[in-house]
Design an enzyme around this catalytic site. Sequence first.
Site, PDB file in Angstrom:
ATOM      1  N   GLY C  16      -4.675   1.041   4.776  1.00  0.00           N
ATOM      2  CA  GLY C  16      -6.095   0.706   4.688  1.00  0.00           C
ATOM      3  C   GLY C  16      -6.339  -0.708   5.180  1.00  0.00           C
ATOM      4  NE  ARG C  77      -4.376   5.937   4.573  1.00  0.00           N
ATOM      5  CZ  ARG C  77      -4.198   4.873   3.769  1.00  0.00           C
ATOM      6  NH1 ARG C  77      -2.993   4.499   3.413  1.00  0.00           N
ATOM      7  NH2 ARG C  77      -5.237   4.202   3.314  1.00  0.00           N
ATOM      8  CG  ASP C 108       2.098   0.110  -2.353  1.00  0.00           C
ATOM      9  OD1 ASP C 108       1.395   0.767  -1.551  1.00  0.00           O
ATOM     10  OD2 ASP C 108       1.961   0.142  -3.578  1.00  0.00           O
ATOM     11  CB  THR C 130      -4.057  -3.863   0.054  1.00  0.00           C
ATOM     12  OG1 THR C 130      -4.821  -3.117  -0.902  1.00  0.00           O
ATOM     13  CG2 THR C 130      -2.970  -4.590  -0.689  1.00  0.00           C
ATOM     14  CG  ASP C 132      -6.650  -1.303  -3.428  1.00  0.00           C
ATOM     15  OD1 ASP C 132      -7.897  -1.303  -3.486  1.00  0.00           O
ATOM     16  OD2 ASP C 132      -6.015  -0.493  -2.741  1.00  0.00           O
ATOM     17  CG  ASP C 134      -2.384  -1.917  -4.944  1.00  0.00           C
ATOM     18  OD1 ASP C 134      -2.176  -2.676  -3.973  1.00  0.00           O
ATOM     19  OD2 ASP C 134      -2.540  -0.695  -4.822  1.00  0.00           O
ATOM     20  NE  ARG C 176      -3.695   2.026  -3.203  1.00  0.00           N
ATOM     21  CZ  ARG C 176      -2.460   2.186  -2.774  1.00  0.00           C
ATOM     22  NH1 ARG C 176      -2.121   3.291  -2.133  1.00  0.00           N
ATOM     23  NH2 ARG C 176      -1.565   1.260  -2.943  1.00  0.00           N
TER      24      ARG C 176
END
Lengths: 326, 326, 326, 326
Positions: C16, C77, C108, C130, C132, C134, C176
Amino acid sequence: MAESAVKRIGVLTSGGDAPGMNAAVRSVVRSALDRGIECIGIRRGWSGLINGDFYRMDSGSVSRIINRGGTILYTARSEEFRTAEGQAKAAGVCKLLGLDGIVAIGGDGTFRGAQELSKCGVSVVGIPGTIDNDIVCTEYTIGFDTAANTAVECIDKLRDTMQSHERCAVVEVMGRHAGYLALYVGVAVGATAVLVPERPYDFHSQVAEKIRHARLNGKTNFMIVVAEGAASAVDVGRQIQEELALDPRVTILGHIQRGGSPTAKDRVMATRMGYEAVQILAEGKTNRVICTKDDQIIDLDIDEGLAMKKTLNSEEFKVMTVMTGM
Amino acid sequence: MAESAVKRIGVLTSGGDAPGMNAAVRSVVRSALDRGIECIGIRRGWSGLINGDFYRMDSGSVSRIINRGGTILYTARSEEFRTAEGQAKAAGVCKLLGLDGIVAIGGDGTFRGAQELSKCGVSVVGIPGTIDNDIVCTEYTIGFDTAANTAVECIDKLRDTMQSHERCAVVEVMGRHAGYLALYVGVAVGATAVLVPERPYDFHSQVAEKIRHARLNGKTNFMIVVAEGAASAVDVGRQIQEELALDPRVTILGHIQRGGSPTAKDRVMATRMGYEAVQILAEGKTNRVICTKDDQIIDLDIDEGLAMKKTLNSEEFKVMTVMTGM
Amino acid sequence: MAESAVKRIGVLTSGGDAPGMNAAVRSVVRSALDRGIECIGIRRGWSGLINGDFYRMDSGSVSRIINRGGTILYTARSEEFRTAEGQAKAAGVCKLLGLDGIVAIGGDGTFRGAQELSKCGVSVVGIPGTIDNDIVCTEYTIGFDTAANTAVECIDKLRDTMQSHERCAVVEVMGRHAGYLALYVGVAVGATAVLVPERPYDFHSQVAEKIRHARLNGKTNFMIVVAEGAASAVDVGRQIQEELALDPRVTILGHIQRGGSPTAKDRVMATRMGYEAVQILAEGKTNRVICTKDDQIIDLDIDEGLAMKKTLNSEEFKVMTVMTGM
Amino acid sequence: MAESAVKRIGVLTSGGDAPGMNAAVRSVVRSALDRGIECIGIRRGWSGLINGDFYRMDSGSVSRIINRGGTILYTARSEEFRTAEGQAKAAGVCKLLGLDGIVAIGGDGTFRGAQELSKCGVSVVGIPGTIDNDIVCTEYTIGFDTAANTAVECIDKLRDTMQSHERCAVVEVMGRHAGYLALYVGVAVGATAVLVPERPYDFHSQVAEKIRHARLNGKTNFMIVVAEGAASAVDVGRQIQEELALDPRVTILGHIQRGGSPTAKDRVMATRMGYEAVQILAEGKTNRVICTKDDQIIDLDIDEGLAMKKTLNSEEFKVMTVMTGM
């Protein structure tokens, strides 16, 4: 939690205002109320404390301010508070109102005031709020992120017109005696050169050669970012005109950088710091300053904090210098 | 539609840049291609036309620029084009390239150039692009709305810090010889006073009394908006200090107002005007300028257009003056 | 500095997209060129590497992108790259092109790809990008700050109309499987409640009681922030309607959060990380990921990095929860 | 000026809120005070009038609101006011309070209420405030410009990520039964296609062929703007997936478009309209609505105004359609 002996505190903002101060005031008020502590808003900083310029705040007093620039408590500088008489008067007002502590939001001038008041027997905790990020003991000061983004947005606009006209721009950003804001902004806008007070100013190596290098690489517009403590943008512009035969446009961003709705980061940091300040007071501590270290909120003795010496991280400076030169 | 005799046109931006010029260029290019007309981009305005600084544009040349400030065609002022030799040279380049017409985006200086080139036998249509909104024959010029919003956003930030410190601000906005931008911005920010070049400057009635009136009504911060053609913000600031014993902060917004992503209005107007300009050229007209009247897009003879005399709408001025005084 | 054995590297963005990726690409390219290393841009992530979708980049390739959202290298992707055949093919392209290393910017998933490619003998360094935030091994990921500010600005607007109509809003933000973005945003907007995937969802205690508490305190509008991993905003809205007899407005911010001009912080972090990634490659290291720890840029082994387990800092969570409940 | 017989007026906002309503309220209050007319703020629209939910406003009541979204007077819809009993009750409250007139800010529902109240003998003047720009008798309604810019800024962000991922986006914007907002926004963002309720929806010609045309021209990302009155964005997205084998991302902008700090234009228009409304009331007129025509402020009889039939300007529509198809 054990009942705190602290029943009533004051909160004030002092020195130059910074976006996020309102979020900090809101957090102090609501964190206090959450612990059953009454909260008194003191207007116009130390000056207002001396003059008894205050009001009782409730949860609604701080509604809808988390996203507003400036400070609803107003701010001012106070000559009187620098004198022993002024400090005694302020301590007297605290006694009269029964304040068990004060949260003072501002810069290092504010903290020096907090030190003095602590010596008079009033518990004081400081929260760093200044766009300059020039407080020695904390990695972050409330307002810096908003000011940086404001400057970046303005310079992005400037760059549009500089590119169209193939011109050179010289922009002066705030920061008092510190170059951190200018360097950060300079990196973020891809400046041709950045002048900071921490490095002695040499026009030839720091401006002329950087512009020439960029021109030889094919660039036809140039952005020179000047920290207010490093040089006068007007003078730098004149020198560019005289020595490089360019016709630069000079902009002094000025007080625009001090206002505006705070960024997410400034709101979050202000909220966390406000919460921590009340906790410290509730624990009975005094003469502390709330700081960030490694993204954690900690507290330090104000005397220790003010004694530290801030330097530009030289590794970071090197990286930034390489990048702005590109 | 009947096959147009127009096969190839040029497009250029000239004079001071304005947000939305890119949207206009995009619209000209795509409207031309849509009619099967080839489109040549001329860089750096009239100067680039003289020097043969051009390239062939296709649909992809104008991808992703509708939202970008500045002009991808660059802009410049040209002394040479003011001479008969320069104009003849430019007309020669048009002949060499086989240009059946030119769309010139800019201000009144650009249109005077367009007049001259028309006399040399080149079909020219002008699109008004300037943040000053000072072109006599059109109600709207591309860039005005973006510049107004940029100024308003900056002054909103300034107001935050002026309120916190209970200070007076003096802000200089662009507009050349016209006060329209300053008046519009002044109304939008709720200024204490607005100074425009269309009214003779009188400090006492236009500044001092307005500040006093506001102070007596309980206000403790003041915002004075100065059109660059009316007075120097620095001088106004000095006078406020001397005669009213305030310590004002002076900001000159400068070239920031010329950049930035165009607003919805500037993009839509630029798109509509670009489409119309190509249509006018395709119809075989020359020496025309695209205008707005009553929110409709029309076209006028450039000579007539430039001969008009713009005045501030006095009804509007009165309303605005009443409101800024509040 | 000693001549590096590294002569040519590739750079790609994968997974993303996130605001600041362009600033990272720019930094990688210019840091490489500054060291005399050639730089190849690989389009569309691992998929583009497999398909030989690349071009040589020079300093001009990355001009004027520091302030642009998205990624000029595109992203995608790739199923094929998850297979041993795909990875071997990608390694083969690296050999063919003579790439001494690759900088891979992404999340990741991207780093797991980097691990595999490292095993095939290609030097790879990852940069975390990202929104996120995360990624377990780094305190900061490029794009988070911009996404947080975008969400905050949108929710500030929502709050205006919720206040006017005295309504309840439910807003779903990205993130996410992680609640960090939602929690951060919730604190910054002064949300009534925040739902995160790290805490089991209980409507009664986490939503109903918070709304009731706020209503009893005099509030007539409510803002519920839901992390996409915690619950569906539509479901939460329905439950509020059924159990509290309110008529909430539900908004899913969606992909808006992934675009936009990066903030100052994202540009600066991306620039510093890009510089560091090239340095790590030039030092001959592989299978590393650039991280931030205590606001410093460091590098870790990817295997170690991916093995870490991220948890919401529980002290921070407590503070934030207290504040959003206010 | 001759002494007006009007001594006390009320002001309210009703229906859906719109950015700039606060600026209009401010202008009404200050214009009234400037004429020596007392001003009563009525909260929550017609409903508040019925219930006597009001307070006396002075100059300070409207300080610092010109730049704030929403409405400080709150707004609501009232079933009771649609009944003769409700209207009589409201007229009774006006008599009790001695209101010589009411300024009602809102959309066509608000104006129908104003008509009814006029019939009960209360002087009423309406100001058009709605983001939909769907009021038949006026070229402009307060809030439209801000809503358009908010949508454009959001879609600009979306486009960043759609470009990176080479995706199709479907965005639903507000506008109730009118397509003007969607068309305007679609032109401003360079949409691939725009769906409006004024044209019967045909997927093949209006979406599929436009996407195919763009793809054949080399585009790999697509932006479809859907007016809420034309179709459901979710349905359009599903159809794109089924018939074009794309995997579109659907976003519903929703109530975000209703908030935010008003643009310069909305503040100026609101200020001018508020001034005019008070003037009309002071002149003893009733049952009027303030309108813009050719950028001038005029007033019309509400009955006539509501009887008009709005259509999309077909010339404008053609131009816009050509441009969005490019």
